[in-house]
Design an enzyme around this catalytic site. Structure first.
Site, PDB file in Angstrom:
ATOM      1  N   GLY A  46      52.990  53.831  35.517  1.00 28.68           N
ATOM      2  CA  GLY A  46      53.368  55.072  36.190  1.00 28.68           C
ATOM      3  C   GLY A  46      54.846  55.053  36.526  1.00 28.68           C
ATOM      4  O   GLY A  46      55.475  53.983  36.513  1.00 28.68           O
ATOM      5  N   GLN A  51      62.246  57.230  41.376  1.00 28.73           N
ATOM      6  CA  GLN A  51      62.660  55.906  40.905  1.00 28.73           C
ATOM      7  C   GLN A  51      63.813  55.971  39.912  1.00 28.73           C
ATOM      8  O   GLN A  51      64.487  54.966  39.682  1.00 28.73           O
ATOM      9  CB  GLN A  51      61.471  55.187  40.245  1.00 28.73           C
ATOM     10  CG  GLN A  51      60.383  54.814  41.229  1.00 28.73           C
ATOM     11  CD  GLN A  51      59.196  54.191  40.519  1.00 28.73           C
ATOM     12  OE1 GLN A  51      58.345  54.893  40.012  1.00 28.73           O
ATOM     13  NE2 GLN A  51      59.153  52.871  40.463  1.00 28.73           N
ATOM     14  N   CYS A  91      55.455  47.222  41.401  1.00 29.15           N
ATOM     15  CA  CYS A  91      56.268  48.433  41.296  1.00 29.15           C
ATOM     16  C   CYS A  91      57.508  48.106  40.479  1.00 29.15           C
ATOM     17  O   CYS A  91      58.137  47.062  40.695  1.00 29.15           O
ATOM     18  CB  CYS A  91      56.672  48.917  42.687  1.00 29.15           C
ATOM     19  SG  CYS A  91      57.680  50.416  42.666  1.00 29.15           S
ATOM     20  N   LEU A  92      57.866  48.992  39.561  1.00 28.89           N
ATOM     21  CA  LEU A  92      59.053  48.779  38.737  1.00 28.89           C
ATOM     22  C   LEU A  92      60.323  48.738  39.581  1.00 28.89           C
ATOM     23  O   LEU A  92      61.325  48.175  39.157  1.00 28.89           O
ATOM     24  CB  LEU A  92      59.155  49.876  37.673  1.00 28.89           C
ATOM     25  CG  LEU A  92      58.021  49.882  36.632  1.00 28.89           C
ATOM     26  CD1 LEU A  92      58.109  51.121  35.745  1.00 28.89           C
ATOM     27  CD2 LEU A  92      58.042  48.613  35.791  1.00 28.89           C
ATOM     28  N   HIS A 133      50.142  55.751  44.625  1.00 29.36           N
ATOM     29  CA  HIS A 133      51.399  54.995  44.603  1.00 29.36           C
ATOM     30  C   HIS A 133      52.564  55.922  44.212  1.00 29.36           C
ATOM     31  O   HIS A 133      53.636  55.878  44.829  1.00 29.36           O
ATOM     32  CB  HIS A 133      51.228  53.833  43.607  1.00 29.36           C
ATOM     33  CG  HIS A 133      52.429  52.982  43.362  1.00 29.36           C
ATOM     34  ND1 HIS A 133      52.470  51.627  43.676  1.00 29.36           N
ATOM     35  CD2 HIS A 133      53.634  53.259  42.788  1.00 29.36           C
ATOM     36  CE1 HIS A 133      53.655  51.140  43.321  1.00 29.36           C
ATOM     37  NE2 HIS A 133      54.382  52.103  42.776  1.00 29.36           N
ATOM     38  N   GLU A 134      52.337  56.779  43.201  1.00 27.63           N
ATOM     39  CA  GLU A 134      53.419  57.668  42.735  1.00 27.63           C
ATOM     40  C   GLU A 134      53.712  58.782  43.748  1.00 27.63           C
ATOM     41  O   GLU A 134      54.877  59.144  43.951  1.00 27.63           O
ATOM     42  CB  GLU A 134      53.078  58.275  41.363  1.00 27.63           C
ATOM     43  CG  GLU A 134      52.782  57.282  40.237  1.00 27.63           C
ATOM     44  CD  GLU A 134      53.767  56.150  40.102  1.00 27.63           C
ATOM     45  OE1 GLU A 134      54.908  56.268  40.573  1.00 27.63           O
ATOM     46  OE2 GLU A 134      53.386  55.112  39.537  1.00 27.63           O
ATOM     47  N   HIS A 137      55.942  57.507  46.337  1.00 31.00           N
ATOM     48  CA  HIS A 137      57.354  57.492  45.914  1.00 31.00           C
ATOM     49  C   HIS A 137      58.003  58.852  46.184  1.00 31.00           C
ATOM     50  O   HIS A 137      59.144  58.921  46.650  1.00 31.00           O
ATOM     51  CB  HIS A 137      57.482  57.186  44.419  1.00 31.00           C
ATOM     52  CG  HIS A 137      57.485  55.721  44.066  1.00 31.00           C
ATOM     53  ND1 HIS A 137      58.377  54.817  44.590  1.00 31.00           N
ATOM     54  CD2 HIS A 137      56.711  55.006  43.212  1.00 31.00           C
ATOM     55  CE1 HIS A 137      58.154  53.613  44.074  1.00 31.00           C
ATOM     56  NE2 HIS A 137      57.139  53.700  43.232  1.00 31.00           N
TER      57      HIS A 137
HETATM   58  O1  GNR Z   1      53.443  49.581  36.486  1.00 31.39           O
HETATM   59  C1  GNR Z   1      52.932  49.663  37.602  1.00 31.39           C
HETATM   60  N1  GNR Z   1      51.792  48.990  37.849  1.00 31.39           N
HETATM   61  C2  GNR Z   1      51.019  49.177  38.995  1.00 31.39           C
HETATM   62  C3  GNR Z   1      50.021  48.252  39.253  1.00 31.39           C
HETATM   63  C4  GNR Z   1      49.202  48.385  40.361  1.00 31.39           C
HETATM   64  C5  GNR Z   1      49.392  49.455  41.202  1.00 31.39           C
HETATM   65  C6  GNR Z   1      50.396  50.378  40.973  1.00 31.39           C
HETATM   66  C7  GNR Z   1      51.204  50.245  39.868  1.00 31.39           C
HETATM   67  S1  GNR Z   1      52.433  51.431  39.545  1.00 31.39           S
HETATM   68  C8  GNR Z   1      53.599  50.476  38.652  1.00 31.39           C
HETATM   69  C9  GNR Z   1      54.709  51.347  38.113  1.00 31.39           C
HETATM   70  C10 GNR Z   1      55.500  51.926  39.254  1.00 31.39           C
HETATM   71  O2  GNR Z   1      56.279  51.324  39.928  1.00 31.39           O
HETATM   72  N2  GNR Z   1      55.245  53.188  39.550  1.00 31.39           N
HETATM   73  O3  GNR Z   1      55.864  53.759  40.602  1.00 31.39           O
HETATM   74 NI    NI Z   2      56.299  52.172  42.003  1.00 31.98          NI
END
Ligand code: GNR
Ligand code: NI
Length: 167
Positions: A46, A51, A91-92, A133-134, A137
């Site tokens: 995601g 980001q 998270c990236l 999670h997104e 953000h």
């Molecule tokens: O790549 C991602 N893997 C992930 C694994 C477990 C829970 C959430 C994520 S999201 C993350 C990519 C990211 O940072 N999205 O904002």
């Molecule tokens: Ni993230």
């Protein structure tokens, strides 16, 4: 298409609140395409526009095994949620950090697609985690803010040190 640079925690721009998208036009479609390319290349499941330092309510997600089920969500809204699940998140924007976060098990989401058409989606498991999670953000919230203050401090110190080494 273009690869976009991803902001790293604790960059203060990760805490900006993203603006509602009034119209899904070519600019938004180009953003979606560039975000998808950036997400697949990372690789991640995601990516939120926040980001890549674009503070608009746009998210891309692909939790499929073969990376063929791209989901674009513009102005995503959680209509309903139920249950609880604990998932080891990453998270990236917080490279190398993984920790357990408790979130809703199921969510019902409304959003606009890349054509500007409204749709609803019922999600569970990892997709439900990723959507939450997104959307965090877009609100300026990074997953580490679900962890204890002690852990947040340690993560900040570690990433600041890393940034000094790689600079
Ligand atoms: O790549 C991602 N893997 C992930 C694994 C477990 C829970 C959430 C994520 S999201 C993350 C990519 C990211 O940072 N999205 O904002
Ligand atoms: Ni993230």
């Amino acid at each position: 298409m273009a690869l976009l640079p991803i902001l790293r925690y604790p960059d203060p721009r990760l805490h900006k609140k993203a603006a509602f998208v009034p119209r899904v036009d070519e600019t938004i479609r180009k953003l979606i395409a560039d975000m998808a390319e950036t997400m697949y290349e990372a690789p991640g499941i995601g990516l939120a526009a926040t980001q890549v330092d674009v503070h608009k309510r746009v998210v891309v997600i692909d939790v499929s095994e073969d990376k063929t089920k791209l989901l674009a969500l513009v102005n995503p809204e959680i209509l309903d949620r139920s249950g609880e699940q604990v998932c080891e998140e990453g998270c990236l924007s917080v490279p190398g950090v993984y920790d357990k976060v408790t979130r809703s098990e199921r969510v019902r989401v409304r959003a606009l697609d890349a054509q500007g058409e409204p749709f609803e989606l019922e999600a569970g498991g990892l997709l439900a985690v990723c959507i939450q999670h997104e959307i965090d953000h877009l609100e300026g919230k990074v997953f580490v803010e679900h962890l204890s203050r002690l852990k947040q401090g340690r993560i900040k110190a570690r990433l600041a040190k890393q940034a000094r080494i790689t600079a």
